[in-house]
Design a protein around this motif. Structure first.
Motif, mmCIF file in Angstrom:
data_model
loop_
_atom_site.group_PDB
_atom_site.id
_atom_site.type_symbol
_atom_site.label_atom_id
_atom_site.label_comp_id
_atom_site.label_asym_id
_atom_site.label_seq_id
_atom_site.Cartn_x
_atom_site.Cartn_y
_atom_site.Cartn_z
ATOM 1 N N ILE A 584 -3.730 0.376 5.368
ATOM 2 C CA ILE A 584 -2.707 0.059 4.361
ATOM 3 C C ILE A 584 -2.949 0.953 3.151
ATOM 4 C CG2 ILE A 584 -1.699 -1.723 2.910
ATOM 5 C CD1 ILE A 584 -2.853 -3.802 4.794
ATOM 6 N N THR A 585 -1.915 1.602 2.693
ATOM 7 C CA THR A 585 -2.032 2.447 1.509
ATOM 8 C C THR A 585 -1.966 1.589 0.248
ATOM 9 O OG1 THR A 585 0.343 2.823 1.253
ATOM 10 C CG2 THR A 585 -0.858 4.262 2.788
ATOM 11 N N GLY A 588 1.207 -0.221 -0.195
ATOM 12 C CA GLY A 588 1.565 -1.263 0.744
ATOM 13 C C GLY A 588 2.190 -0.780 2.029
ATOM 14 N N GLN A 589 2.108 0.521 2.327
ATOM 15 C CA GLN A 589 2.637 1.047 3.587
ATOM 16 C C GLN A 589 1.577 0.896 4.686
ATOM 17 O OE1 GLN A 589 3.681 5.051 2.112
ATOM 18 N NE2 GLN A 589 5.815 4.545 2.609
ATOM 19 N N CYS A 590 2.023 0.679 5.908
ATOM 20 C CA CYS A 590 1.117 0.441 7.024
ATOM 21 C C CYS A 590 1.154 1.606 8.007
ATOM 22 C CB CYS A 590 1.474 -0.866 7.738
ATOM 23 S SG CYS A 590 0.352 -1.278 9.101
ATOM 24 N N THR A 592 -0.599 3.248 11.549
ATOM 25 C CA THR A 592 -1.398 2.927 12.731
ATOM 26 C C THR A 592 -1.694 4.209 13.488
ATOM 27 O OG1 THR A 592 0.614 2.474 14.000
ATOM 28 C CG2 THR A 592 -0.500 0.584 12.991
ATOM 29 N N CYS A 622 6.283 -4.728 1.875
ATOM 30 C CA CYS A 622 4.964 -4.363 1.328
ATOM 31 C C CYS A 622 3.893 -5.143 2.084
ATOM 32 C CB CYS A 622 4.903 -4.684 -0.166
ATOM 33 S SG CYS A 622 3.375 -4.143 -0.973
ATOM 34 N N ILE A 623 2.978 -4.427 2.720
ATOM 35 C CA ILE A 623 1.934 -5.048 3.522
ATOM 36 C C ILE A 623 0.670 -5.236 2.668
ATOM 37 C CG2 ILE A 623 0.521 -4.838 5.607
ATOM 38 C CD1 ILE A 623 3.498 -5.222 6.110
ATOM 39 N N SER A 624 0.093 -6.438 2.734
ATOM 40 C CA SER A 624 -1.108 -6.738 1.948
ATOM 41 C C SER A 624 -2.361 -6.870 2.809
ATOM 42 C CB SER A 624 -0.913 -8.030 1.160
ATOM 43 O OG SER A 624 -0.655 -9.121 2.045
ATOM 44 N N VAL A 626 -3.954 -6.375 7.100
ATOM 45 C CA VAL A 626 -3.727 -5.938 8.468
ATOM 46 C C VAL A 626 -4.990 -6.168 9.279
ATOM 47 C CG1 VAL A 626 -4.446 -3.531 8.100
ATOM 48 C CG2 VAL A 626 -2.793 -4.090 9.909
ATOM 49 N N ALA A 635 0.017 -7.993 10.909
ATOM 50 C CA ALA A 635 0.194 -7.547 9.527
ATOM 51 C C ALA A 635 0.763 -8.689 8.696
ATOM 52 C CB ALA A 635 1.108 -6.335 9.467
ATOM 53 N N THR A 637 2.651 -9.580 4.990
ATOM 54 C CA THR A 637 3.360 -9.019 3.842
ATOM 55 C C THR A 637 2.930 -9.739 2.569
ATOM 56 O OG1 THR A 637 5.244 -10.544 3.855
ATOM 57 C CG2 THR A 637 5.325 -8.666 5.383
#
Length: 700
Positions: A584-585, A588-590, A592, A622-624, A626, A635, A637
């Protein structure tokens, strides 16, 4: 301490208190030295640990045997053999002016000599030999040397420099601040031999300067004429001012007077049985206690924070402080796990191949276990009620210890206290427990090699472990093939080893996979080592432009992730699965990367494409958090939504659905608004902890 019953205090010192105790299941008296370490510095902890390390290395019938050590009430507890005959000092005091026979003196002396030979063979200096540290058995015919608290383990045949020991027994070279070695122990043993023959110390004075002067002169009163000239010469040789002219232990044993005593020892005291370190007390079955026996009075009342009022202002049904959901392993949809008490608040969870664990807000460790007696829920086809198979229990035997993190590997578990002390238990295969051997441990035991460090985070892979300290030091141990330990080789280690980190990186978190490891640095970069199969560590050099690429299959040391965009993107979190990874950046980008044979990457890609890519279906959220399982990904959010994708068999995805390459939501059935605070995946299992969100205007 539930395995032991305290009988009385037998001593107090600068480092702690010594208790006489009874091992309940063995009905055996033992000595437990309690050393408070809560407020100790790193150096003080290392000093406290030294006696444990030394005793665990020594196995001799004339040395106090070490049984185990553990953490209790924020103190290090060292369990040792009990010598009921008291000390040589007390024995001599009781004699008044009645001198010992020479035969008895030599009988004591040769036992001390044999024990010191064993100590020196391990490249250890005792550094505090004195009559107060030499103990006797009940019959007062067997000597046991103890108190290795300030012993020194020499890395080679070099010399030590620190001025330590009891003043009356310190050697001339130590008085002068010169380097010293085993010959200083020979001097101290000479002082003890003199004391046995004269009932008084060789060197005594009213103050320290006068004592040092006497020692430097090497003058002392002669022993009684009733003793042989050989004994007199032996004492003089051991108390020679020049350490190079003092005899070695081998030379002492070669003297006729000593040879005769040694022969007598082996014939007359043949009943002395060697210690059996292969069967320590710690290997005996633990004493079990009821789950309700340790409930404090504070838990007998429900926390005020869990009380709510209904719309009429009346007392309503209390809201749970936490919910823990589990799925996978045949459980096809999220089910709530039972908590030990209604006011239990779980803050962090971890799952392994067989274990499920959680840490509560007040620092207790919960283990969810399958009962040994089969129930209807465990019958074939009863997966809808599989949650009933897991019975929660608090970790026993660690009262007063506050746990802040837990991590599960394959059949073993590591837990970290709020004071940075690491403990492990479970299967010792591959040396994953870090205790220097491969034996299984039933109750949490301190990783003694790290007691001198403040560990801030621990991560367990399937067969290896990594830990990071508050000073950004990294340690690894366990199985080492594929170079997963980052030590520059493929060797396995059963004790923590310092990991070299490429400059100028500072590590803040560690992450272990099945056959690899990733470090996250303070500047949010990734470092990887181990198997890079399918580029699951992002180590391939895959520039975004048309520059030449380079494929990396395996690394034995940590190197920065080189695959674009990981090389230039700041990473906030990372997770490792069996053959794929996710990151995760900061925005909040994921991303793989790795294998995609079960669509665990969340998108379709060419089989030869090894680049990390964004999960397209999650670009607009927005991913928090994973996590990666064996062939699936989870994942979370920032809005608390749970998405899963990949292989769906045996409930991996938390819904009655087979493989999917598109992230889809997992419904968590809960009547109250909640937020997700922790998630863990391992193999085909997922464990997730939530806490309720208070509604506006609700009294709590």
């Amino acid at each position: 301490m539930e395995k032991y019953e305290r009988i009385r205090v037998v001593g107090r010192g600068a480092y702690g208190t010594v208790y006489l105790c009874k091992r309940l299941d063995a009905q055996k008296e033992v000595i437990i030295k309690q050393i408070p370490i809560e407020q100790m510095t790193k150096d003080e902890r290392q000093s406290a640990l030294n006696e444990v390390r030394v005793l665990s290395m020594l196995h001799h019938p004339n040395i106090i045997e070490y049984y185990e050590s553990f953490l209790e009430d924020k103190a290090l507890m060292i369990v040792m053999e009990y010598a009921p005959g008291g000390t040589i000092f007390e024995y001599l005091q009781q004699r008044g002016n009645a001198l010992l026979d020479e035969e008895e003196i030599l009988q004591f002396f040769v036992q001390m000599l044999l024990s010191l030979q064993h100590v020196h063979a391990k490249q250890i200096l005792h550094r505090d030999l004195k009559t107060q540290n030499i103990l006797l058995n009940r019959k007062k015919n067997v000597v046991k040397i103890g108190d290795f608290g300030i012993s020194k383990i020499l890395s080679s045949k070099s010399k030590a420099y620190t001025v330590v020991g009891t003043p009356c027994y310190i050697s001339p070279e130590l008085c002068e601040g010169k380097p010293y070695n085993q010959k200083s122990d020979i001097w101290a043993l000479g002082c003890v031999l003199y004391e046995l023959a004269s009932l008084k110390r060789a060197f005594e004075a009213a103050n320290l300067p006068a004592l040092v002067l006497k020692i430097m002169r090497g003058t002392f009163a002669p022993i009684s004429d009733r003793y042989s000239e050989d004994l007199r010469r032996l004492i003089l040789s051991m108390l020679h001012l020049d350490p190079s002219k003092r005899p070695t232990i081998t030379q002492i044993m070669a003297q006729p007077i000593v040879i005769t005593a040694l022969i007598g020892l082996y014939t007359d005291l043949g009943g002395i049985q060697p210690s059996k370190p292969q069967h320590p007390l710690s290997s005996l079955p633990p004493v079990t206690r009821g789950r309700g026996s340790r409930v404090s009075s504070a838990r007998s009342h429900r926390s005020a924070a869990s009380v709510v009022l209904d719309s009429s202002g009346n007392l309503a049904q209390p809201r749970p402080l936490s919910s823990v959901f589990s799925w996978g392993g045949g459980i096809t949809q999220p089910v709530k796990l039972q908590l030990p008490h209604s006011d239990t608040q779980v803050m962090q969870v971890s799952t392994g191949r067989t274990q499920k664990a959680g840490v509560t807000r007040n620092g207790r460790l919960i283990m969810w276990e399958v009962p040994t007696v089969a129930t209807d829920a465990a019958m074939p086809g009863a997966t809808d009620h599989a949650a009933l198979q897991f019975i929660p229990r608090f970790l026993e035997g660690q009262s007063g210890v506050t746990i802040k993190q837990v991590s599960c590997g394959d059949l073993f578990t590591a837990c970290l206290t709020d004071r940075g002390i690491l403990m492990t238990f479970g299967s010792g295969t591959n040396g994953c427990l870090g205790h220097g051997q491969t034996n299984d441990v039933q109750q949490a035991k301190i990783v003694e090699a790290l007691l001198g460090f403040e560990v801030t985070l621990v991560s367990c892979g399937a067969t290896h472990v990594m830990a990071v300290t508050n000073e950004h030091e990294v340690f690894s141990w366990g199985r080492g093939d594929h170079g997963r330990l980052g030590l520059g080789n493929r060797e396995s280690y059963s004790t923590p080893q310092p990991v070299p980190i490429p400059s100028p990186h500072l590590v803040k978190s560690v992450h272990c996979g099945v056959d690899c490891s990733i470090l996250l640095t303070t500047d949010n970069r990734l470092l990887g080592c181990g198997s890079n199969r399918h580029n699951k560590l992002g180590l391939d050099i895959l520039p975004a432009d048309d520059s030449p690429s380079q494929q990396i299959d395996e690394m034995c040391v940590f190197v920065p992730a080189s695959s674009a965009p990981l090389l230039t993107t700041r990473i906030a979190a990372v997770a490792l699965g069996t053959s794929h990874s996710a990151a995760i950046t900061e925005s909040g980008q994921c991303y793989t990367f790795g294998a995609n044979n079960f669509n665990q990457l969340g998108y379709q890609k060419d089989s030869k494409d090894r680049r990390p890519q964004l999960v397209p279906a999650l670009e607009d959220v927005c991913i928090s958090m994973v996590e990666c399982g064996d062939t699936f990904t989870v994942a979370i959010t920032t809005e608390g939504e749970v998405y899963t994708w990949g292989k769906g068999s045996r409930g991996r995805l938390g819904r009655r659905e087979e493989n999917t390459k598109i992230p889809k939501p997992v419904p968590l059935l809960d009547s109250e608004p909640f937020q997700i605070i922790s998630i863990s995946c391992s193999h085909g299992n997922t464990l997730l902890a939530t806490e309720p969100i208070p509604e506006p205007g609700t009294a709590r």
